[in-house]
Scaffold this motif. Structure first.
Motif, short mmCIF file in Angstrom:
data_model
loop_
_atom_site.label_atom_id
_atom_site.label_comp_id
_atom_site.label_asym_id
_atom_site.label_seq_id
_atom_site.Cartn_x
_atom_site.Cartn_y
_atom_site.Cartn_z
N ALA A 114 0.82 -1.21 0.00
CA ALA A 114 0.00 0.00 0.00
C ALA A 114 0.85 1.25 0.00
CB ALA A 114 -0.89 0.01 1.24
N GLN A 115 0.47 2.21 -0.82
CA GLN A 115 1.07 3.53 -0.68
C GLN A 115 0.61 4.07 0.67
OE1 GLN A 115 0.04 5.87 -4.12
NE2 GLN A 115 1.36 4.68 -5.47
N ALA A 116 1.52 4.73 1.38
CA ALA A 116 1.25 5.15 2.76
C ALA A 116 -0.10 5.85 2.97
CB ALA A 116 2.40 6.02 3.27
N PRO A 117 -0.52 6.76 2.09
CA PRO A 117 -1.81 7.42 2.33
C PRO A 117 -3.02 6.48 2.25
CG PRO A 117 -0.48 8.67 0.75
CD PRO A 117 0.20 7.36 0.96
N LEU A 118 -2.81 5.27 1.73
CA LEU A 118 -3.94 4.35 1.55
C LEU A 118 -3.98 3.23 2.58
CD1 LEU A 118 -3.86 4.13 -2.34
CD2 LEU A 118 -5.46 5.41 -0.91
N VAL A 119 -3.11 3.27 3.57
CA VAL A 119 -3.07 2.23 4.59
C VAL A 119 -4.43 2.10 5.29
CG1 VAL A 119 -2.08 1.60 6.84
CG2 VAL A 119 -0.59 2.23 4.92
N ASP A 120 -5.03 3.21 5.69
CA ASP A 120 -6.33 3.16 6.37
C ASP A 120 -7.43 2.64 5.44
OD1 ASP A 120 -5.23 4.09 8.72
OD2 ASP A 120 -5.82 6.17 8.37
N TYR A 121 -7.35 2.97 4.16
CA TYR A 121 -8.33 2.48 3.20
C TYR A 121 -8.32 0.95 3.18
CZ TYR A 121 -10.65 1.57 -1.26
OH TYR A 121 -11.50 1.09 -2.23
N TYR A 122 -7.14 0.35 3.04
CA TYR A 122 -7.03 -1.11 3.00
C TYR A 122 -7.33 -1.74 4.35
CZ TYR A 122 -4.99 -0.36 -1.61
OH TYR A 122 -4.79 0.01 -2.92
N ALA A 123 -7.05 -1.04 5.43
CA ALA A 123 -7.40 -1.54 6.76
C ALA A 123 -8.92 -1.72 6.87
CB ALA A 123 -6.88 -0.60 7.84
N GLY A 124 -9.66 -0.90 6.16
CA GLY A 124 -11.12 -1.01 6.13
C GLY A 124 -11.61 -2.32 5.53
N PHE A 125 -10.75 -3.01 4.81
CA PHE A 125 -11.08 -4.32 4.24
C PHE A 125 -10.53 -5.45 5.09
CE2 PHE A 125 -11.33 -1.52 0.56
CZ PHE A 125 -12.47 -1.97 -0.08
N GLY A 126 -9.92 -5.11 6.23
CA GLY A 126 -9.38 -6.12 7.13
C GLY A 126 -7.88 -6.35 7.01
N PHE A 127 -7.19 -5.60 6.17
CA PHE A 127 -5.75 -5.75 6.03
C PHE A 127 -5.05 -5.13 7.23
CE2 PHE A 127 -7.04 -6.56 1.78
CZ PHE A 127 -6.04 -7.32 1.19
N GLU A 128 -3.93 -5.74 7.62
CA GLU A 128 -3.12 -5.23 8.73
C GLU A 128 -1.71 -4.95 8.23
OE1 GLU A 128 -3.28 -8.05 11.92
OE2 GLU A 128 -5.44 -7.81 12.18
N ALA A 129 -1.13 -3.85 8.74
CA ALA A 129 0.24 -3.50 8.38
C ALA A 129 1.18 -4.57 8.90
CB ALA A 129 0.60 -2.15 8.97
N GLU A 130 2.21 -4.85 8.11
CA GLU A 130 3.21 -5.86 8.48
C GLU A 130 4.59 -5.26 8.25
OE1 GLU A 130 4.08 -9.78 6.14
OE2 GLU A 130 2.46 -10.16 7.56
N GLY A 131 5.44 -5.30 9.28
CA GLY A 131 6.78 -4.75 9.15
C GLY A 131 6.76 -3.24 9.17
N GLU A 132 7.88 -2.68 8.77
CA GLU A 132 8.07 -1.23 8.78
C GLU A 132 7.74 -0.64 7.41
OE1 GLU A 132 8.88 0.63 11.47
OE2 GLU A 132 8.65 -1.26 12.57
N PRO A 133 7.32 0.62 7.38
CA PRO A 133 7.14 1.29 6.09
C PRO A 133 8.47 1.34 5.34
CG PRO A 133 6.15 2.57 7.87
CD PRO A 133 6.95 1.47 8.50
N TYR A 134 8.41 1.41 4.02
CA TYR A 134 9.61 1.43 3.20
C TYR A 134 9.39 2.35 2.00
CZ TYR A 134 6.90 -1.91 0.48
OH TYR A 134 5.90 -2.52 -0.24
N ASP A 135 10.49 2.73 1.38
CA ASP A 135 10.45 3.59 0.21
C ASP A 135 10.46 2.73 -1.05
OD1 ASP A 135 12.18 5.05 -2.04
OD2 ASP A 135 11.15 6.56 -0.84
N ASP A 136 9.55 3.03 -1.96
CA ASP A 136 9.53 2.35 -3.26
C ASP A 136 9.51 3.44 -4.32
OD1 ASP A 136 9.20 0.77 -5.49
OD2 ASP A 136 7.34 -0.17 -4.82
#
Length: 149
Positions: A114-136
């Motif tokens: 997920a692009q950082a601004p969309l983390v909450d959007y995907y969390a709304g579908f039940g996704f959970e963050a894993e590991g640390e944020p990274y640059d792509d």
């Protein structure tokens, strides 16, 4: 909202459909987001990769791809045309991608980058963050997982 969403392997798409798919992705990921990278990769052409194409009035307005990787199923290259954002297309397209993941890779966790601004959007579908944020390619990302097992 799209008129319909189709699901196909790249080899089953017409030359025109492949052009539309790549044009939309390059327009969004490379031009709009100014991230020069190899947008078209070998994963697209794998026989186990499924491309979702959302259409409205015959025009391609959104896309995503779903493919297995290791013990997981990946949803990626999720994109909606700028003039259709906020219309519900993204939700409908993402829900369809989740269905394809469940059908094509039953029991596998679903992951996405997920692009950082969309983390909450995907969390709304039940996704959970894993590991640390990274640059792509200059864009902050977060690996996210939806547990299915």
């Amino acid at each position: 909202m799209p008129d319909y969403i189709s699901t196909s392997r790249l080899i089953d798409l017409s030359a025109r459909e492949v052009h539309e798919l790549y044009k939309l992705r390059v327009d969004i990921f490379v031009a709009e987001q100014t991230t020069p990278y190899a947008e078209i990769d070998d994963i697209d052409a794998e026989s186990t990769t499924w491309h979702l194409l959302a259409r409205k009035d015959g025009s391609l307005i959104g896309t995503a791809r779903v493919f297995p990787r290791g013990d997981d199923c990946v949803i990626g290259r999720f994109a909606v045309a700028p003039d259709h954002r906020g219309s519900g297309v993204a939700r409908q397209l993402f829900e369809e991608a989740l269905k394809v993941a469940a059908e094509r890779a039953p029991g596998r966790d679903v992951v996405l980058e997920a692009q950082a601004p969309l983390v909450d959007y995907y969390a709304g579908f039940g996704f959970e963050a894993e590991g640390e944020p990274y640059d792509d390619t200059g864009v902050p990302h977060q690996l996210m997982r939806l547990k299915r097992s």
